[in-house]
Design a protein around this motif. Sequence first.
Motif, PDB file in Angstrom:
ATOM      1  N   ALA B  79       0.911  -1.146   0.030  1.00 52.21           N
ATOM      2  CA  ALA B  79      -0.016   0.043   0.100  1.00 52.21           C
ATOM      3  C   ALA B  79       0.805   1.313   0.049  1.00 52.21           C
ATOM      4  CB  ALA B  79      -1.048  -0.058   1.177  1.00 52.21           C
ATOM      5  N   VAL B  80       0.439   2.245  -0.713  1.00 52.40           N
ATOM      6  CA  VAL B  80       1.073   3.473  -0.549  1.00 52.40           C
ATOM      7  C   VAL B  80       0.141   4.576  -0.119  1.00 52.40           C
ATOM      8  CG1 VAL B  80       2.158   5.623  -1.763  1.00 52.40           C
ATOM      9  CG2 VAL B  80       2.566   3.067  -2.780  1.00 52.40           C
ATOM     10  N   LEU B  81       0.416   5.066   1.067  1.00 51.33           N
ATOM     11  CA  LEU B  81      -0.326   6.254   1.560  1.00 51.33           C
ATOM     12  C   LEU B  81       0.586   7.464   1.736  1.00 51.33           C
ATOM     13  CD1 LEU B  81      -2.910   6.722   3.390  1.00 51.33           C
ATOM     14  CD2 LEU B  81      -1.445   6.786   5.156  1.00 51.33           C
ATOM     15  N   ALA B  82      -0.266   8.544   0.660  1.00 48.95           N
ATOM     16  CA  ALA B  82       0.471   9.691   0.461  1.00 48.95           C
ATOM     17  C   ALA B  82      -0.140  10.718   1.300  1.00 48.95           C
ATOM     18  CB  ALA B  82       0.445   9.921  -0.844  1.00 48.95           C
ATOM     19  N   VAL B  83       0.598  11.378   2.278  1.00 47.22           N
ATOM     20  CA  VAL B  83      -0.104  12.162   3.073  1.00 47.22           C
ATOM     21  C   VAL B  83       0.126  13.794   2.696  1.00 47.22           C
ATOM     22  CG1 VAL B  83      -0.445  12.691   5.796  1.00 47.22           C
ATOM     23  CG2 VAL B  83      -0.131  10.352   5.151  1.00 47.22           C
ATOM     24  N   ASP B  84      -0.785  14.493   2.752  1.00 46.16           N
ATOM     25  CA  ASP B  84      -0.684  15.776   2.399  1.00 46.16           C
ATOM     26  C   ASP B  84      -1.064  16.898   3.512  1.00 46.16           C
ATOM     27  OD1 ASP B  84      -0.481  18.447   1.455  1.00 46.16           O
ATOM     28  OD2 ASP B  84      -1.304  18.026  -0.394  1.00 46.16           O
ATOM     29  N   PRO B  85      -0.547  17.170   4.395  1.00 47.91           N
ATOM     30  CA  PRO B  85      -0.896  17.780   5.632  1.00 47.91           C
ATOM     31  C   PRO B  85      -1.313  19.382   5.519  1.00 47.91           C
ATOM     32  CG  PRO B  85       1.346  17.008   5.828  1.00 47.91           C
ATOM     33  CD  PRO B  85       1.274  17.031   4.549  1.00 47.91           C
TER      34      PRO B  85
END
Lengths: 318, 318
Positions: B79-85
């Motif tokens: 899985a890839v979780l790209a987090v954009d805060p």
Amino acid sequence: MIDVPTLVEQARAGRPRAVARLISLVENASPQLREVMAALAPYTGRAYTVGLTGSPGVGKSTSTSALVSAYRRLGKRVAVLAVDPSSPFSGGALLGDRVRMQDHATDPDVFIRSMATRGHLGGLSWAAPQALRVLDAAGCDVILVETVGVGQSEVEVAAQADTTVVLLAPGMGDGIQAAKAGILEIGDLFVVNKADRDGADATARELNHMLGLGEAREPGDWRQPIVKTVAAREEGIDELVDALEKHRAWLAETGELTVRRRRRAAAEIEAIALAALRSRIGDLRGDRHLDALAGRVAAGELDPYGAADELVSGLTDR
Amino acid sequence: MIDVPTLVEQARAGRPRAVARLISLVENASPQLREVMAALAPYTGRAYTVGLTGSPGVGKSTSTSALVSAYRRLGKRVAVLAVDPSSPFSGGALLGDRVRMQDHATDPDVFIRSMATRGHLGGLSWAAPQALRVLDAAGCDVILVETVGVGQSEVEVAAQADTTVVLLAPGMGDGIQAAKAGILEIGDLFVVNKADRDGADATARELNHMLGLGEAREPGDWRQPIVKTVAAREEGIDELVDALEKHRAWLAETGELTVRRRRRAAAEIEAIALAALRSRIGDLRGDRHLDALAGRVAAGELDPYGAADELVSGLTDR
């Protein structure tokens, strides 16, 4: 350890150094703040606080300074609290450097202070009301709260004051901006400063129009006045003081003053309670109970919400 | 109301839609999250999470995509979780648009998701770990967590991962930047990407030098490796996977994995507890007890700290 009772006594006697020192305790979130606030409480509630807000360039500090002069002519003790939510630096240099404020620098009945609130837990909601308590207890009749810097913090400052003054200047497209920023709702009084410039009448008209677009007023409702000033020449400032005093009288007569001050006090209590709880949770780091809960969550035996419930239920017994 | 048990069952069976829906529940802070997390808890703790961090332009997403390919060759579910805060917008469009990630778009054993965390209470500390739980329970063997955007949030992402990979690229003055940002401390592995460019060796040497400047190591301590890659051509990626697997083995053998996961769980519990308390305090607005306290503070009968104490003491009985 600071001798709080003596410091409070000196501040109440109007000694500027003691006042400054108490505000520094607020700014530095001193552990002794609790003691300070308890000592000040019986002497608070007398000062009239006026918040001044508006875009950069409208002449906030010039207007503030002109208001100080006007209130001094009426024999009032005046404080200026300039709050800068964007800066962690403080100490008054910023205000002291301003030429107009220096007119008042040697007046023992004028207290001027700038205050940084960035980095405070809860920002302004935490520090400004406590500084106001200090100035109030120190016997200031009028406290002018001015924001340095821009942004939504202006609305927060307004929430700290008995009366909020919104300043505009001609030719800045402020009218429309004001409507967008929701500033119409927070203004008890509007000032069109730099009224000798082109477009001042147009700005006032536009503002008047927008204010009129609101809901129909009940008898006894406050009709927000628009005052034209040229603060740099102190023109219109007496009219502004008149309008302020009228609003103050209206606040007192209608009971709105009590409503606003209770609302402020509630927000302050909430902010302190939240900070206290946050600090208690922080203190639990390395605590065996939290460690055990974390171990169970990491092992999949417990979900984080269940663990948080257990943590919270143990929190106020400590 | 969502049928949580069914959704969780579907997610555990690896159905992408169910996984996506659960992550949306996290993102939207659904009131059913508590139920979701309780249902997931027994199935968590198996996935290996790798955080990828580095300045914009170092090739984070290209490296992430190359890692996905490499882990897929090993037969792993990824899985890839790209987090954009920095963004309140989400939904995966951002990642889906990237050419390289599209290589994996049709692979049923690759789950790719971007996630906005701005506006969340407590930001990343709140949302990312819950999304990781979902992916973990969904049977992902490896979860790559990548930050989109810049800033201190990178350090937060690192705190969510079992292993943190810090990416650098030649000629960006990154070495010195890294030292400033405290990124040397958070990196378990360092990657010098774009290693076919001028200055790659110099960057690696500088980094090696700085890593060597740390304290003397005990036997058994982890020695942070530096891997050179050209992610766009998938060069050095197998070596990176080797280094990751070595770190994973080290984490398991030394017990550090448990330590890190417990620490993460503790932070998560704290964040949830704090949010719960904040919400309870918010619920008190208009409450008669708070109103009464505010009235006493406004009247100077009580100081705000004393009032906050009373508020807090009543809080957990509710």
